[in-house]
Design a protein around this motif. Sequence first.
Motif, PDB file in Angstrom:
ATOM      1  N   ASN A 177     -10.118   3.329   3.303  1.00  0.00           N
ATOM      2  CA  ASN A 177     -11.242   3.104   2.395  1.00  0.00           C
ATOM      3  C   ASN A 177     -12.580   3.240   3.108  1.00  0.00           C
ATOM      4  O   ASN A 177     -13.536   3.807   2.562  1.00  0.00           O
ATOM      5  N   VAL A 183      -2.997   9.538   3.978  1.00  0.00           N
ATOM      6  CA  VAL A 183      -3.626   8.957   2.787  1.00  0.00           C
ATOM      7  C   VAL A 183      -4.376  10.053   2.027  1.00  0.00           C
ATOM      8  O   VAL A 183      -5.316  10.649   2.551  1.00  0.00           O
ATOM      9  N   TYR A 186      -4.906   0.552   4.395  1.00  0.00           N
ATOM     10  CA  TYR A 186      -5.741   0.508   3.191  1.00  0.00           C
ATOM     11  C   TYR A 186      -7.211   0.322   3.555  1.00  0.00           C
ATOM     12  O   TYR A 186      -8.080   1.067   3.082  1.00  0.00           O
ATOM     13  N   PHE A 224       0.824  -1.213   0.000  1.00  0.00           N
ATOM     14  CA  PHE A 224       0.000   0.000   0.000  1.00  0.00           C
ATOM     15  C   PHE A 224       0.858   1.263   0.000  1.00  0.00           C
ATOM     16  O   PHE A 224       0.471   2.299  -0.537  1.00  0.00           O
ATOM     17  N   THR A 269      -2.093  -3.299   4.916  1.00  0.00           N
ATOM     18  CA  THR A 269      -3.450  -3.815   4.720  1.00  0.00           C
ATOM     19  C   THR A 269      -4.431  -3.109   5.650  1.00  0.00           C
ATOM     20  O   THR A 269      -5.570  -2.829   5.264  1.00  0.00           O
ATOM     21  N   LYS A 282      -4.582   6.913  -1.472  1.00  0.00           N
ATOM     22  CA  LYS A 282      -3.210   6.448  -1.674  1.00  0.00           C
ATOM     23  C   LYS A 282      -2.300   6.928  -0.545  1.00  0.00           C
ATOM     24  O   LYS A 282      -2.371   8.082  -0.131  1.00  0.00           O
ATOM     25  N   SER A 283      -1.432   6.037  -0.095  1.00  0.00           N
ATOM     26  CA  SER A 283      -0.472   6.391   0.946  1.00  0.00           C
ATOM     27  C   SER A 283       0.563   7.344   0.390  1.00  0.00           C
ATOM     28  O   SER A 283       1.174   7.090  -0.651  1.00  0.00           O
TER      29      SER A 283
END
Length: 395
Positions: free
Chosen positions: A187, A214, A183, A149, A180, A218-219
């Motif tokens: 989201n 983020v 992410y 990620f 994970t 996106k990181s």
Amino acid sequence: MLVLVLNSGSSSLKYQLMNPETAEVKATGLCERIGIDGRLVHEANEHKIKKDINMPTHKEAIEIVLDFLTNGEDKVIDSIDEIQAIGHRVVHGGEFFNQSVIVDDEVIAKLESLIPLAPLHNPANIMGMKIAQEIMPTKPNVAVFDTAFHQTMPASNYMYAVPYEDYKEHGVRKYGFHGTSHYYVSNEAKKMLNKEDSKVIVCHLGNGSSVCAVRDGKSIDTSMGLTPLEGLVMGTRSGDIDAGVLSYLMDKKGMTAEETVNYLNKKSGLLGVSGISSDLREIIEACENGDERAATTIDMKCNRIKKYICSYAGMLEGVDAICFTAGIGENADLIREKVCNGLEFMGVELDEDKNKVRNDENREINTNSSKTKIYVIPTNEEYVIANDTYKLVKA
């Protein structure tokens, strides 16, 4: 589709049998003390089993798990044929992998080349893959990476200010971890915000802890670095520290490089400062009973989190939501309170009553007038692994 999610540690094996299409978890458990004496904790059909079972190697541990899944009164499937794929958590994917991949010989070879970057984790992760391939040779295996990620970070954020050839020749750079989780939580935050162009800061706070900035899903930066040692004050890890401390301690205490890294990884953090425990719950209890070192330890942890939040808010040029997740983030209202208090200048206003609520749901804990949302979002790394496995195998 049923996916068996495996997280292989050096002497442990976490597992979960899940249908990623419905997010239904059929069974979950943990094998520990593998190679010592062996102990299984298995949950299925609302029934929890704890049993001492000899597990000389991870192969026996996986075989025992499969036996529990398919036999006895708590079985959840009739045959391992019902398992359609195996998803593996892999700690370090280096620069090779920016997304999950189906495991083959080339993938394993690349992971073996990355062992120097994750000597405590990658060997066990690789072993889990090889054993799964041996026991269930017809089933596809998928590797899902903690680091993937963060592969969207720009070079200006992942580079260290060391000679450039050490990055090119030895891979010295920030990789980041807990990908994970970051992410999944970011989201979920996007859904709660109902906006795509989002600016979210995720605080994954457990025994290991990290913060991630983020932007638009996106990181762009994260607190952990080449290894999980950089960043926040953690259970037994020091987090950020002046590199000069290392040579100073090596000289004063006569420690080798390996002993110094072990000192920072296993004897520092909450445990080292408090002298009580690496478990924050015990430190909070001691603080409530008047222990000043415990109080200092808590403040150190919260101040470091706050420092990263403010830094990342500047990098993001604003923040829509601050998210708390993982064991401490989801359950420790005192930590959330201490982190958020003083951030009113950023539009952060914590609702004290909402903050004290504890459940397993995504929830908003800011006041109605707060310009910045504050969310508690239970992480679900196993779902990310199972879902990535499903998408790759289905394709």
